[in-house]
Design a protein around this motif. Structure first.
Motif, mmCIF file in Angstrom:
data_model
loop_
_atom_site.group_PDB
_atom_site.id
_atom_site.type_symbol
_atom_site.label_atom_id
_atom_site.label_comp_id
_atom_site.label_asym_id
_atom_site.label_seq_id
_atom_site.Cartn_x
_atom_site.Cartn_y
_atom_site.Cartn_z
ATOM 1 N N PHE A 276 -1.833 6.951 3.693
ATOM 2 C CA PHE A 276 -1.107 6.067 2.790
ATOM 3 C C PHE A 276 -1.079 6.582 1.356
ATOM 4 N N GLY A 277 -1.970 7.513 1.025
ATOM 5 C CA GLY A 277 -2.033 8.058 -0.337
ATOM 6 C C GLY A 277 -0.743 8.717 -0.797
ATOM 7 N N PRO A 278 -0.133 9.607 0.013
ATOM 8 C CA PRO A 278 1.107 10.247 -0.439
ATOM 9 C C PRO A 278 2.224 9.255 -0.769
ATOM 10 N N SER A 279 2.337 8.198 0.010
ATOM 11 C CA SER A 279 3.344 7.181 -0.286
ATOM 12 C C SER A 279 2.977 6.417 -1.560
ATOM 13 N N ALA A 280 1.697 6.061 -1.698
ATOM 14 C CA ALA A 280 1.253 5.327 -2.894
ATOM 15 C C ALA A 280 1.498 6.142 -4.160
ATOM 16 N N ARG A 281 1.383 7.472 -4.048
ATOM 17 C CA ARG A 281 1.620 8.357 -5.202
ATOM 18 C C ARG A 281 3.083 8.770 -5.313
ATOM 19 N N ARG A 282 3.923 8.258 -4.409
ATOM 20 C CA ARG A 282 5.369 8.554 -4.369
ATOM 21 C C ARG A 282 5.649 10.031 -4.114
ATOM 22 N N GLU A 283 4.772 10.672 -3.315
ATOM 23 C CA GLU A 283 4.952 12.072 -2.925
ATOM 24 C C GLU A 283 5.668 12.181 -1.584
ATOM 25 N N GLU A 284 5.866 11.081 -0.931
ATOM 26 C CA GLU A 284 6.429 11.000 0.415
ATOM 27 C C GLU A 284 7.730 10.198 0.319
ATOM 28 N N PRO A 285 8.748 10.524 1.122
ATOM 29 C CA PRO A 285 10.002 9.771 0.994
ATOM 30 C C PRO A 285 9.942 8.348 1.548
ATOM 31 N N ASN A 286 8.925 8.030 2.352
ATOM 32 C CA ASN A 286 8.841 6.654 2.848
ATOM 33 C C ASN A 286 8.243 5.745 1.777
ATOM 34 N N GLU A 287 8.373 4.450 2.020
ATOM 35 C CA GLU A 287 7.822 3.455 1.103
ATOM 36 C C GLU A 287 6.928 2.503 1.890
ATOM 37 N N ASP A 288 5.726 2.301 1.399
ATOM 38 C CA ASP A 288 4.805 1.327 1.966
ATOM 39 C C ASP A 288 4.777 0.134 1.023
ATOM 40 N N LEU A 289 5.127 -1.023 1.541
ATOM 41 C CA LEU A 289 5.218 -2.226 0.725
ATOM 42 C C LEU A 289 4.311 -3.314 1.267
ATOM 43 N N LEU A 290 3.621 -3.988 0.365
ATOM 44 C CA LEU A 290 2.839 -5.165 0.741
ATOM 45 C C LEU A 290 3.731 -6.384 0.627
ATOM 46 N N ALA A 291 3.708 -7.205 1.658
ATOM 47 C CA ALA A 291 4.358 -8.505 1.609
ATOM 48 C C ALA A 291 3.325 -9.498 1.123
ATOM 49 N N LEU A 292 3.702 -10.294 0.146
ATOM 50 C CA LEU A 292 2.810 -11.329 -0.381
ATOM 51 C C LEU A 292 3.478 -12.682 -0.187
ATOM 52 N N LEU A 293 2.740 -13.608 0.376
ATOM 53 C CA LEU A 293 3.228 -14.966 0.556
ATOM 54 C C LEU A 293 2.480 -15.848 -0.424
ATOM 55 N N ASP A 294 3.232 -16.396 -1.367
ATOM 56 C CA ASP A 294 2.638 -17.184 -2.448
ATOM 57 C C ASP A 294 1.534 -16.394 -3.159
ATOM 58 N N GLY A 295 1.781 -15.097 -3.346
ATOM 59 C CA GLY A 295 0.867 -14.230 -4.080
ATOM 60 C C GLY A 295 -0.280 -13.663 -3.267
ATOM 61 N N VAL A 296 -0.414 -14.056 -2.005
ATOM 62 C CA VAL A 296 -1.512 -13.599 -1.152
ATOM 63 C C VAL A 296 -0.986 -12.538 -0.185
ATOM 64 N N PRO A 297 -1.649 -11.386 -0.080
ATOM 65 C CA PRO A 297 -1.189 -10.345 0.844
ATOM 66 C C PRO A 297 -1.102 -10.875 2.273
ATOM 67 N N LEU A 298 0.056 -10.628 2.893
ATOM 68 C CA LEU A 298 0.343 -11.119 4.235
ATOM 69 C C LEU A 298 0.460 -9.983 5.236
ATOM 70 N N GLY A 299 1.146 -8.917 4.825
ATOM 71 C CA GLY A 299 1.409 -7.840 5.767
ATOM 72 C C GLY A 299 1.928 -6.607 5.069
ATOM 73 N N LEU A 300 2.247 -5.633 5.885
ATOM 74 C CA LEU A 300 2.718 -4.333 5.415
ATOM 75 C C LEU A 300 4.065 -4.047 6.055
ATOM 76 N N VAL A 301 4.977 -3.510 5.274
ATOM 77 C CA VAL A 301 6.237 -2.996 5.794
ATOM 78 C C VAL A 301 6.389 -1.581 5.281
ATOM 79 N N GLN A 302 6.627 -0.663 6.207
ATOM 80 C CA GLN A 302 6.960 0.715 5.848
ATOM 81 C C GLN A 302 8.456 0.857 6.061
ATOM 82 N N ARG A 303 9.120 1.520 5.133
ATOM 83 C CA ARG A 303 10.546 1.752 5.315
ATOM 84 C C ARG A 303 10.878 3.173 4.893
ATOM 85 N N SER A 304 11.866 3.727 5.580
ATOM 86 C CA SER A 304 12.290 5.090 5.261
ATOM 87 C C SER A 304 13.673 5.333 5.840
ATOM 88 N N PHE A 305 14.320 6.345 5.304
ATOM 89 C CA PHE A 305 15.567 6.820 5.885
ATOM 90 C C PHE A 305 15.212 7.726 7.060
#
Length: 179
Positions: A41-70
């Protein structure tokens, strides 16, 4: 309210906890050591990777993870999909998980996928569709996609995320909504 933010290194302990949870581990089959989470997950967090790792937050509380990429940023996956279907040049894909088992089976995952798609369309104006392969035995996952509006368009023989699984996958698609 569902909000989104990019994963940062401070989220890695939470990701490790989620990845170790039996309901996630079954389908993600991911190492959970600090080193493995940083490696993957480090390369994505540092934006070195073309994919995106996103945290979903429900009412400000972490709920899940979504990875997206072309898709075309990962040609090996396009080649693997080629016997089943042509992947359009600006097609994206997502992968996702709900972190806490208490949030599973309550419709929250469907809300997360719908929100993730709205977010994707807004942030990636050039994305023409989203194509998501899901292992055929992961019924909860593909039902969530169906409830979020994706349509099963194919069956594919693909390398599974978990080596205990066979190659059977359902392929889902949703096109960019028209105005």
């Amino acid at each position: 309210m569902m909000t989104w933010r990019h994963v940062t290194p401070r989220d890695f302990p939470l990701l490790a906890q989620w990845l170790a949870a039996p309901h996630v581990a079954r389908w993600w089959n991911h190492e959970t050591s600090a080193e493995a989470v940083e490696r993957d997950f480090g390369p994505s967090a540092r934006r070195e990777e073309p994919n995106e790792d996103l945290l979903a937050l429900l009412d400000g509380v972490p709920l899940g993870l979504v990875q997206r990429s072309f898709w075309h940023d990962y040609p090996e996956y396009v080649r693997e999909m080629a016997p089943t279907m042509a992947v359009p040049p600006r097609a994206m894909t997502i992968d996702y998980l709900i972190g806490d088992v208490a949030d599973v089976g309550r419709g929250i995952g469907t809300r997360m996928i719908r929100s993730a798609l709205e977010h994707l369309w807004a942030e990636h104006g050039d994305a023409e569709c989203v194509i998501v392969p899901v292992h055929a035995d992961n019924i909860a996952s593909w039902r969530m996609l169906e409830k979020a509006g994706l349509v099963r368009v194919a069956h594919a023989e693909l390398e599974p995320d978990n080596p205990i699984d066979d190659r059977r996958h359902h392929v889902y698609r949703v096109d960019r909504p028209t105005a």
